[in-house]
Design a protein around this motif. Sequence first.
Motif, PDB file in Angstrom:
ATOM      1  N   SER A   1      -2.101  -2.004   8.369  1.00  0.00           N
ATOM      2  CA  SER A   1      -3.111  -0.990   8.642  1.00  0.00           C
ATOM      3  C   SER A   1      -4.089  -1.489   9.703  1.00  0.00           C
ATOM      4  CB  SER A   1      -3.857  -0.627   7.357  1.00  0.00           C
ATOM      5  OG  SER A   1      -4.346  -1.791   6.718  1.00  0.00           O
ATOM      6  N   THR A   2      -4.863  -0.585  10.256  1.00  0.00           N
ATOM      7  CA  THR A   2      -5.703  -0.878  11.423  1.00  0.00           C
ATOM      8  C   THR A   2      -6.632  -2.060  11.207  1.00  0.00           C
ATOM      9  OG1 THR A   2      -5.632   1.445  12.094  1.00  0.00           O
ATOM     10  CG2 THR A   2      -7.389   0.087  13.023  1.00  0.00           C
ATOM     11  N   ALA A   3      -7.300  -2.118  10.064  1.00  0.00           N
ATOM     12  CA  ALA A   3      -8.252  -3.209   9.816  1.00  0.00           C
ATOM     13  C   ALA A   3      -7.563  -4.568   9.834  1.00  0.00           C
ATOM     14  CB  ALA A   3      -8.963  -2.990   8.480  1.00  0.00           C
TER      15      ALA A   3
ATOM     16  N   SER B   1     -10.077  -3.553   1.168  1.00  0.00           N
ATOM     17  CA  SER B   1     -11.380  -4.109   1.536  1.00  0.00           C
ATOM     18  C   SER B   1     -12.065  -4.850   0.389  1.00  0.00           C
ATOM     19  CB  SER B   1     -12.308  -2.998   2.039  1.00  0.00           C
ATOM     20  OG  SER B   1     -12.651  -2.110   0.971  1.00  0.00           O
TER      21      SER B   1
ATOM     22  N   TYR C   1      -5.542   3.048  -0.521  1.00  0.00           N
ATOM     23  CA  TYR C   1      -5.287   1.685  -0.049  1.00  0.00           C
ATOM     24  C   TYR C   1      -6.371   1.125   0.864  1.00  0.00           C
ATOM     25  CZ  TYR C   1      -3.576   3.405   4.527  1.00  0.00           C
ATOM     26  OH  TYR C   1      -3.455   3.982   5.767  1.00  0.00           O
ATOM     27  N   ARG C   2      -6.999   1.950   1.673  1.00  0.00           N
ATOM     28  CA  ARG C   2      -8.018   1.416   2.586  1.00  0.00           C
ATOM     29  C   ARG C   2      -9.168   0.777   1.808  1.00  0.00           C
ATOM     30  NH1 ARG C   2      -6.658   6.170   5.534  1.00  0.00           N
ATOM     31  NH2 ARG C   2      -5.731   5.698   7.569  1.00  0.00           N
ATOM     32  N   LYS C   3      -9.632   1.472   0.789  1.00  0.00           N
ATOM     33  CA  LYS C   3     -10.714   0.935  -0.036  1.00  0.00           C
ATOM     34  C   LYS C   3     -10.252  -0.313  -0.791  1.00  0.00           C
ATOM     35  CE  LYS C   3     -14.066   2.245  -3.601  1.00  0.00           C
ATOM     36  NZ  LYS C   3     -14.555   3.348  -4.473  1.00  0.00           N
TER      37      LYS C   3
ATOM     38  N   ARG D   1       0.814  -1.222   0.000  1.00  0.00           N
ATOM     39  CA  ARG D   1       0.000   0.000   0.000  1.00  0.00           C
ATOM     40  C   ARG D   1       0.848   1.274   0.000  1.00  0.00           C
ATOM     41  NH1 ARG D   1      -0.156   2.334   5.300  1.00  0.00           N
ATOM     42  NH2 ARG D   1       0.249   0.859   6.982  1.00  0.00           N
TER      43      ARG D   1
END
Length: 216
Positions: free
Chosen positions: A161-163, A122, A117-119, A111
């Motif tokens: 990342s957090t997720a 997922s 990157y967050r999207k 990322r």
Amino acid sequence: MLRFKEYIKECRRLQKKYSREIRIFVGMEIETCTGYEKFVPWLINKVQPDYIVGSVHFVEDVGFDYSKNEYIKAIEKTGNPDALYCRYFDLQFEMISLLKPAVVGHFDLIRLFDDNYRKRLSKPAIQKRIRRNLQLIKKLGLILDLNLRSLAKGACEPYPSTAILDAACRLKIPVIPGDDSHSIRSVGNFMETGIQILAEKRLPAQWQKPEVLHFS
């Protein structure tokens, strides 16, 4: 090879010198470029480190984390950003399965140059691979690196990342913060932040030690 042997030799000297004060582990980080499947096991047997960190910095032999331009080249080689992520996590899975590294380094380094990157992380195809890789890490009893170097580069969160970190916590995968220092000046950078993140996740402060390799 000579330089690498000198590195191991110096580590062993320091390990012995400070043995009464601190336990030092001699480690090495590996790569996944073409031919690593044979070369890395040979190298491990040759220099005999205490443990290895398993990381992915190359996709289709492109060092995607070197620069934005190299990252774009990796995208072009794989077809699109989603395909790059999928290939990255597939390589990671293959590497973990083959080498069983004591520590899995910067889990979602892919990322690095992706503002979206967050999207992307997922998306179903990518999520499937993330879950698969975390489950393998759990099964093998490996340690996940909470890599803080991204903070030094201006990112708002470490790797993973957090997720992903939350998913690792649910699986009760041991997580340990690391500065991923590339020089003396950056040793310990953001370590307090990393410890605070783990504390907020209620992860134990008694960090798991890497499993030491044994050679005949």
